[in-house]
Design an enzyme around this catalytic site. Structure first.
Site, PDB file in Angstrom:
ATOM      1  CD  GLU A 144      -2.221  -1.239   2.985  1.00 34.37           C
ATOM      2  OE1 GLU A 144      -1.846  -0.376   3.816  1.00 34.37           O
ATOM      3  OE2 GLU A 144      -3.031  -2.118   3.263  1.00 34.37           O
ATOM      4  CB  CYS A 150      -2.716  35.130  11.799  1.00 32.56           C
ATOM      5  SG  CYS A 150      -3.066  36.445  10.673  1.00 32.56           S
TER       6      CYS A 150
END
Ligand code: LLP
Length: 403
Positions: A259, A328
């Protein structure tokens, strides 16, 4: 060579760019490494879930490893056949389990005894035998970043060996459960072979002890985790990886299922961002760019290193800078104390290894639309996801606005 300047001009910045030919080469190398055995490479959709990326792997013959029903639906939409789709994850809901069974995917990776019971109940409601695999936690230290280590008993993933054995016996005795596979995944960005070999050895021994009690499995699912080069680190060669795993399967006739996510897409991807300003705060110099942590979170979240290349006319001396975005948060950075030449407004920075866990871990924090995504294949570029606009960000809220 990808012409990032031309792409930035045409599609704007910030921008994700993926080299589809590189993805094909990675896929082929890994698939080849397992030749001589039946194998399915099931692309870990979470690494980069863009439909066109998943479609690209579908065309190469890949399967899909999914961790939500959303990913399962993406895999179907992208053309991955049901018999190559597997569904993993520690917290699947009843609805997700039901849909996975209705869609008749290859198998569900079960991660707890409680989940096994839910799968059995739901399969009974649907009058089916659910194909399952059990995720074993072999308690091996994968020697990677703690946030992406998954194969220790301290981690929430999988079940220990004795629980796994009990669960297989329970499954074998149930009309509604069909145990077909065994699964382990000890972590991501693995660069050492030894922990993988040890884990595979432990799990292969469990397969043998199950055989002894007449439980015959078909799939040996080795998870993902193959590391890539972000910097100059040593990585594992696919051939050595395959040999290490195959070496543990002496006498076992099992199909390998693998995978990979990062290995297939990370170094195929680039995040292109534009310089807005340079600024000096005391000793510190900042380069402020138009991309931010909401686009590429890995540096902020894991302190991950990504190589950064400047596209600029300036070939002058290098300076140490922090490369930061407009969000921010002080944690909104791509690199700290990074050596770059002096930059000017509108110069481009290309952040490498951004094709896995880049766009997918993005968000709309600070009401920032997510970047466009572009594929480059055979020298041609095409958009595979539009840039998000303000309307996309508010469309699920706007109707609820009251006076
Ligand atoms: N299979 C399972 C069960 C997994 O949990 C994962 C990744 C994979 C396969 C694919 O792993 P890969 O081949 O890509 O290493 N956000 C982190 C990575 C999280 C990985 C989660 N599981 C990062 O940016 O480094």
């Amino acid at each position: 060579m990808i012409d990032f300047e031309a792409l930035a001009k045409e599609y704007g910045t910030p921008l994700y760019v993926y080299d589809f030919d590189y993805m094909s080469a990675q896929y082929t190398e890994l698939k080849e490494a397992f030749r001589g055995r039946k194998s399915i490479i099931a692309y870990a959709v979470k690494a980069n879930a863009n439909l066109s990326v998943v479609r690209h792997f579908a065309k190469l013959g890949s399967g899909a490893d999914c961790v939500s029903i959303g990913e399962v639906r993406r895999a179907f939409l992208a053309g991955i056949p049901a018999y190559k789709i597997i569904f993993s994850g520690v917290g699947k809901s009843d609805d997700e389990i039901r849909e996975a069974l209705e869609r008749d995917i290859l198998y569900i990776n079960v991660e707890s005894e409680a989940e096994l019971q839910r799968v059995e109940v739901i399969a009974q409601e649907l009058c089916k035998a659910a194909r399952i695999s059990i995720r074993v936690n072999p308690n091996i230290d994968p020697q990677t970043h703690p946030y992406i280590a998954t194969g220790l008993h301290d981690n929430k993933f999988g079940v220990d060996l004795s629980s796994a054995k009990r669960m297989y016996i329970q499954a074998k005795n149930s009309k509604y459960l069909d145990p077909v596979g065994i699964h382990f995944h000890i972590g991501s960005q693995l660069t050492q072979l030894q922990p993988i070999r040890e884990a595979a050895e432990i799990v292969a021994d469990l397969v043998r002890s199950l055989q002894a009690i007449d439980i015959e499995l078909k799939f040996f699912d080795v998870g993902g985790g193959l590391g890539i080069q972000y910097d100059n680190e040593e990585t594992i060669k696919p051939y050595d990886y395959a040999q290490a795993i195959l070496g543990t399967l002496r006498g076992l006739d099992l199909t390998i299922l693998c995978e990979p996510g990062r290995f297939l897409t990370a170094n195929a991807g680039y995040f292109v961002t534009k310089v807005l300003y340079e600024k000096q705060n005391g000793e510190k110099k900042f380069v402020i760019v138009d991309g931010a942590m909401n686009d590429l979170l890995r540096p902020s979240l894991y302190n991950a290193y990504h190589k950064i290349e400047a596209i600029t006319e300036n070939k002058g001396p290098l300076q140490k800078v922090d490369i930061v975005g407009p969000v921010c948060e002080s944690g909104d950075f791509f690199a700290k104390d990074y050596l770059l030449p002096e930059l000017h407004r509108n110069d481009l920075l290309v952040i490498h290894s951004a094709g896995a866990y880049g766009f997918g871990m993005g968000s709309n924090y600070n009401t920032r639309g997510r970047s466009a995504e572009v594929a480059v294949e055979n020298g041609e570029a095409r958009v595979i996801r539009k840039r998000e606009c303000f309307e996309d960000l508010i469309c699920l809220e706007q109707e609820f606005l009251v006076d």
